[in-house]
Scaffold this motif. Structure first.
Motif, short mmCIF file in Angstrom:
data_model
loop_
_atom_site.label_atom_id
_atom_site.label_comp_id
_atom_site.label_asym_id
_atom_site.label_seq_id
_atom_site.Cartn_x
_atom_site.Cartn_y
_atom_site.Cartn_z
N MET A 101 0.85 -1.20 0.00
CA MET A 101 0.00 0.00 0.00
C MET A 101 0.88 1.25 0.00
N ALA A 102 0.35 2.30 -0.60
CA ALA A 102 1.01 3.59 -0.49
C ALA A 102 0.81 4.10 0.94
N GLY A 103 1.76 4.84 1.44
CA GLY A 103 1.64 5.40 2.78
C GLY A 103 2.92 5.26 3.57
N GLY A 104 2.80 5.45 4.87
CA GLY A 104 3.95 5.39 5.76
C GLY A 104 4.27 3.96 6.18
N TRP A 105 5.54 3.62 6.14
CA TRP A 105 6.04 2.31 6.56
C TRP A 105 7.16 2.52 7.56
N ARG A 106 7.25 1.61 8.53
CA ARG A 106 8.32 1.65 9.53
C ARG A 106 9.19 0.41 9.35
N LEU A 107 10.48 0.65 9.18
CA LEU A 107 11.47 -0.43 9.09
C LEU A 107 12.19 -0.51 10.43
N SER A 108 12.04 -1.65 11.11
CA SER A 108 12.69 -1.88 12.40
C SER A 108 13.85 -2.84 12.20
N LEU A 109 15.01 -2.47 12.69
CA LEU A 109 16.21 -3.30 12.54
C LEU A 109 16.88 -3.53 13.89
N GLY A 110 17.42 -4.73 14.05
CA GLY A 110 18.23 -5.08 15.20
C GLY A 110 19.54 -5.63 14.70
N ALA A 111 20.65 -5.17 15.26
CA ALA A 111 21.96 -5.58 14.75
C ALA A 111 22.99 -5.68 15.87
N LYS A 112 23.97 -6.51 15.61
CA LYS A 112 25.17 -6.60 16.44
C LYS A 112 26.31 -5.98 15.64
N ILE A 113 27.09 -5.15 16.31
CA ILE A 113 28.23 -4.49 15.68
C ILE A 113 29.50 -5.10 16.25
N GLN A 114 30.38 -5.51 15.36
CA GLN A 114 31.61 -6.16 15.80
C GLN A 114 32.40 -5.25 16.73
N GLY A 115 32.83 -5.81 17.84
CA GLY A 115 33.63 -5.08 18.82
C GLY A 115 32.81 -4.32 19.84
N GLU A 116 31.48 -4.34 19.72
CA GLU A 116 30.62 -3.61 20.65
C GLU A 116 29.74 -4.58 21.42
N THR A 117 29.42 -4.22 22.64
CA THR A 117 28.48 -5.02 23.41
C THR A 117 27.10 -4.38 23.26
N GLY A 118 26.09 -5.17 23.42
CA GLY A 118 24.73 -4.66 23.29
C GLY A 118 24.20 -4.83 21.88
N THR A 119 22.96 -4.43 21.72
CA THR A 119 22.27 -4.55 20.45
C THR A 119 21.83 -3.18 19.98
N LEU A 120 22.09 -2.90 18.71
CA LEU A 120 21.62 -1.67 18.11
C LEU A 120 20.22 -1.91 17.57
N GLU A 121 19.27 -1.08 17.99
CA GLU A 121 17.90 -1.17 17.50
C GLU A 121 17.47 0.20 17.01
N ASN A 122 17.02 0.25 15.75
CA ASN A 122 16.53 1.50 15.17
C ASN A 122 15.21 1.25 14.47
N LYS A 123 14.37 2.26 14.47
CA LYS A 123 13.10 2.26 13.74
C LYS A 123 13.14 3.43 12.77
N LEU A 124 13.04 3.13 11.49
CA LEU A 124 13.15 4.15 10.44
C LEU A 124 11.82 4.27 9.72
N VAL A 125 11.42 5.48 9.38
CA VAL A 125 10.15 5.70 8.71
C VAL A 125 10.40 6.12 7.27
#
Length: 130
Positions: A101-125
């Motif tokens: 559908m046309a309109g707004g969409w949200r892309l949610s991503l979860g990632a691990k970055i080498q050398g870093e602890t924790g999880t990167l989580e972003n929501k992009l519109v």
């Protein structure tokens, strides 16, 4: 100078040097859409992962969670299939999604970055147009 004084001076200088060093943390990274508007239908989405401190791209992250839905248009349950594609260049992560559908969409991503602890989580519109 005695050895004790030399060691104390070296320890003080080391402490000062370390105090000025900026240590990276998972919050020093973010995903950014390359384009925030795409055509409705089969869409290719490019996302850049950057180090916010330097603006430099970050390659070789492991994307382990991905979801696309129409939450910006109050239809969070309207989801679509999303598939990760090979990266076209270091620091760019490519996905293919069917934006039904046309309109707004949200892309949610979860990632691990080498050398870093924790999880990167972003929501992009992004916006799908006809």
């Amino acid at each position: 100078m005695t050895n004790t004084i030399k060691r104390a001076a070296l320890a003080a200088l080391t402490s000062l040097a370390l105090a000025g060093t900026a240590w990276a943390g998972i919050n020093d990274y973010e995903f950014k859409l390359v384009k925030d508007e795409v055509r409705q239908g089969e869409a290719t989405l490019d996302v850049r992962l950057v180090d916010k401190r330097t603006g430099q791209p970050v390659p070789d992250a492991v994307i382990f969670a991905k979801r696309i839905d129409m939450a910006p248009d109050d239809m969070e349950t309207m989801t679509s299939r999303i598939e990760q594609l090979p990266s076209p260049e270091p620091g760019i992560y490519r996905f293919k999604a069917k934006l039904t559908m046309a309109g707004g969409w949200r892309l949610s991503l979860g990632a691990k970055i080498q050398g870093e602890t924790g999880t990167l989580e972003n929501k992009l519109v992004l916006k799908a147009t006809k």
